[in-house]
Design an enzyme around this catalytic site. Structure first.
Site, PDB file in Angstrom:
ATOM      1  N   ILE A   1       0.838  -1.198   0.000  1.00  0.00           N
ATOM      2  CA  ILE A   1       0.000   0.000   0.000  1.00  0.00           C
ATOM      3  C   ILE A   1       0.874   1.250   0.000  1.00  0.00           C
ATOM      4  O   ILE A   1       1.959   1.269   0.588  1.00  0.00           O
ATOM      5  CB  ILE A   1      -0.957  -0.003   1.224  1.00  0.00           C
ATOM      6  CG1 ILE A   1      -2.065   1.036   1.053  1.00  0.00           C
ATOM      7  CG2 ILE A   1      -0.204   0.192   2.540  1.00  0.00           C
ATOM      8  CD1 ILE A   1      -3.241   0.840   1.998  1.00  0.00           C
ATOM      9  N   CYS A   2       0.411   2.269  -0.725  1.00  0.00           N
ATOM     10  CA  CYS A   2       1.080   3.580  -0.728  1.00  0.00           C
ATOM     11  C   CYS A   2       0.001   4.644  -0.599  1.00  0.00           C
ATOM     12  O   CYS A   2      -1.005   4.437   0.080  1.00  0.00           O
ATOM     13  CB  CYS A   2       1.939   3.756  -1.970  1.00  0.00           C
ATOM     14  SG  CYS A   2       1.021   3.777  -3.521  1.00  0.00           S
ATOM     15  N   GLY A   3       0.176   5.779  -1.245  1.00  0.00           N
ATOM     16  CA  GLY A   3      -0.838   6.825  -1.175  1.00  0.00           C
ATOM     17  C   GLY A   3      -2.009   6.568  -2.095  1.00  0.00           C
ATOM     18  O   GLY A   3      -3.162   6.790  -1.729  1.00  0.00           O
TER      19      GLY A   3
ATOM     20  N   MET B   1      -3.728   4.432   0.746  1.00  0.00           N
ATOM     21  CA  MET B   1      -4.185   5.012   2.009  1.00  0.00           C
ATOM     22  C   MET B   1      -5.205   6.123   1.791  1.00  0.00           C
ATOM     23  O   MET B   1      -6.010   6.415   2.682  1.00  0.00           O
ATOM     24  CB  MET B   1      -2.996   5.534   2.805  1.00  0.00           C
ATOM     25  CG  MET B   1      -2.175   4.443   3.493  1.00  0.00           C
ATOM     26  SD  MET B   1      -3.106   3.385   4.634  1.00  0.00           S
ATOM     27  CE  MET B   1      -3.582   4.577   5.906  1.00  0.00           C
TER      28      MET B   1
END
Length: 471
Positions: free
Chosen positions: A427-429, A456
């Site tokens: 997961i990242c932005g 996120m």
């Protein structure tokens, strides 16, 4: 006076061309490797580029001064700093200048000032229009010394040099600029998004007076307190910065008018070259990559951030072959890579991923998952690893409880912290960096990898629980 500002998104590089209309002479400051833009501008405005200035040895992109000089039949002179000792003298320069040395272009005078701190040899360039005033500068080209809202970071040369450079930077900010009027316009070598500063403002120019009044860097404090404040929460710097320093000190290779990497390759040729050690860089969208890709390829989706992430994750010792959505992207992708020193570009797959599939070669797929599906799995599956590849600052602002945090740019150094037989949800932005990290993990043999779509941003928009760093 002719004034041309050239901005490169992503790396957020700003280069400048200044021309005197009476003499027809021009100077270029901190050029990038794609020098045609400067040559074309000069030609269109009846200018002749006679001088090229490097404010310092750049760490984040390959300098274009040698390229520009070569393309202009070696006519312009290259000016670099004489400060910092042998490790900071660029041997390809025609002139190594010191404090108060100058260049004259008709009514225009460019005067050098030594402003160490970001690097030991750093120069700023004061521009005087002597038809207006011989003593008051009109503007200052500050390189990476002074940005809008920020100063150049002093921590790129390692722990031993960091404190020394920070003290030099303090002196440059508060003493070396003494006597330069508030109304002097400042033009830095970078805008917002560059990793050469911590918090560069969104505007690309300012005045020295405005910065003195409103920039954190100009808030007076005892030197130790000022340094602590400056270095607090400094972002990680990409590993390729060290390589760029060496390349730009010695002088980068000349590209010439013919670009590498524009050759069309058939699927059979690509397959053979992969077996011979070529690296496949797939610049298609994260969605297209997830649906089908050449096994062991690295995905860095096309866009302005491509060169930054290429510098973070790609090896420099492997020839590169490209997979693109559209062949019209190839030239821009090549320039993105050349700007950060990836010179061994072999070509691209003609017909895209469809031609690979038509030839009967195997395809890889990358699993994707929504944030709601992730939450459900976390409630059922205690052996799922959630890998958060965002920055420290993003992580501290809110993350999934129990997640493992590894900045995406350092994943290759820390990949052993993952257990290859356990499923990993990355997961990242938004999913962009997670796709890069996922492709890297699959290449390293982690089979069960999933990209969390929306990242996120989607997790928080769905009001799912987050944990924040406690103060």
């Amino acid at each position: 006076m002719k004034f041309y500002e050239r901005f490169v998104p992503g790396l957020a590089i700003v280069s400048y061309l200044i021309g005197d209309e009476k003499t027809g002479e021009a100077v270029v400051i901190d050029p990038t490797r794609d020098v045609d833009v400067f040559i074309d501008y000069a030609r269109e405005h009846d200018l002749h580029i006679r001088h090229i200035i490097e404010t310092h040895i750049h760490a984040d992109f390959v300098c274009g001064s040698r390229e520009l000089k070569t393309r202009l039949d070696d006519q312009p002179l290259i000016y670099c700093s004489s400060y910092g000792g042998a490790d900071w003298n660029q041997s390809f320069a025609d002139r190594q200048v010191k404090e108060s040395d100058s260049i004259q272009l008709g009514d225009l005078k460019l005067e050098f000032r030594h402003v160490p701190g970001h690097t030991p040899e750093h120069l700023a360039v004061l521009l005087f229009d002597q038809s207006r005033s011989e003593t008051s500068p009109w503007c200052m080209f500050t390189g990476d010394f002074l940005f809008v809202g920020d100063v150049g970071r002093p921590d790129l040369l390692g722990e031993e040099e960091k404190q020394k450079l920070a003290r030099q930077l303090y002196d440059s900010v508060f003493n070396q600029l003494e006597g330069v009027p508030d109304y002097t316009e400042i033009y830095p070598a970078h805008g917002a998004g560059s990793l050469c500063g911590k918090a560069i403002g969104s505007r690309r120019s300012s005045t020295l007076g405005y910065e003195r009044h409103f920039s954190e860097a100009f808030k007076q404090a005892p030197v130790e307190e000022w340094i602590d404040r400056l270095l607090e929460d400094m972002p990680l710097s990409p590993p390729y910065f060290k390589r760029m320093k060496q390349v730009n000190k010695e002088g980068p290779a000349i590209i010439g008018p013919e670009l590498p990497g524009l050759d069309r390759w058939q699927a059979d040729q690509i397959h053979q070259r992969v077996c011979e050690g070529c690296l496949i860089l797939d610049v298609r969208s994260k969605e297209a990559f997830a649906a089908a890709h050449i096994p062991e390829s690295i995905n860095i989706p096309f866009g302005s951030n491509l060169p930054v992430w290429a510098g973070w994750v790609l090896p420099y010792d492997r020839p590169i072959l490209l997979i693109v959505d559209d062949e019209v992207q190839v030239k821009e992708v090549v320039w993105h890579l050349l700007r950060v020193g990836f010179d061994d570009l072999q070509g691209y797959l003609e017909g895209g991923i469809n031609s690979w599939e038509t030839a009967g070669y195997p395809l890889g797929k990358l699993k994707t998952m929504s944030v709601h599906q992730l939450q459900e799995k976390l409630s059922q599956q205690d052996h799922l690893i959630v890998l958060d590849v965002r920055t420290d600052q993003e992580w501290n602002q809110g993350h999934i409880e129990g997640a493992l945090h590894i900045h995406g740019g350092t994943l290759q150094e820390r990949v052993d912290e993952l257990e290859p037989d356990k499923p990993v949800a990355v997961i990242c932005g938004s999913g962009y960096r997670a796709s890069i990290a996922s492709s890297f993990l699959k290449r390293k043999g982690v089979e069960d990898v999933t990209n969390i779509i929306g990242g996120m941003s989607a997790w928080q928009a769905a009001e799912l629980p987050v944990t924040k760093k406690s103060n």
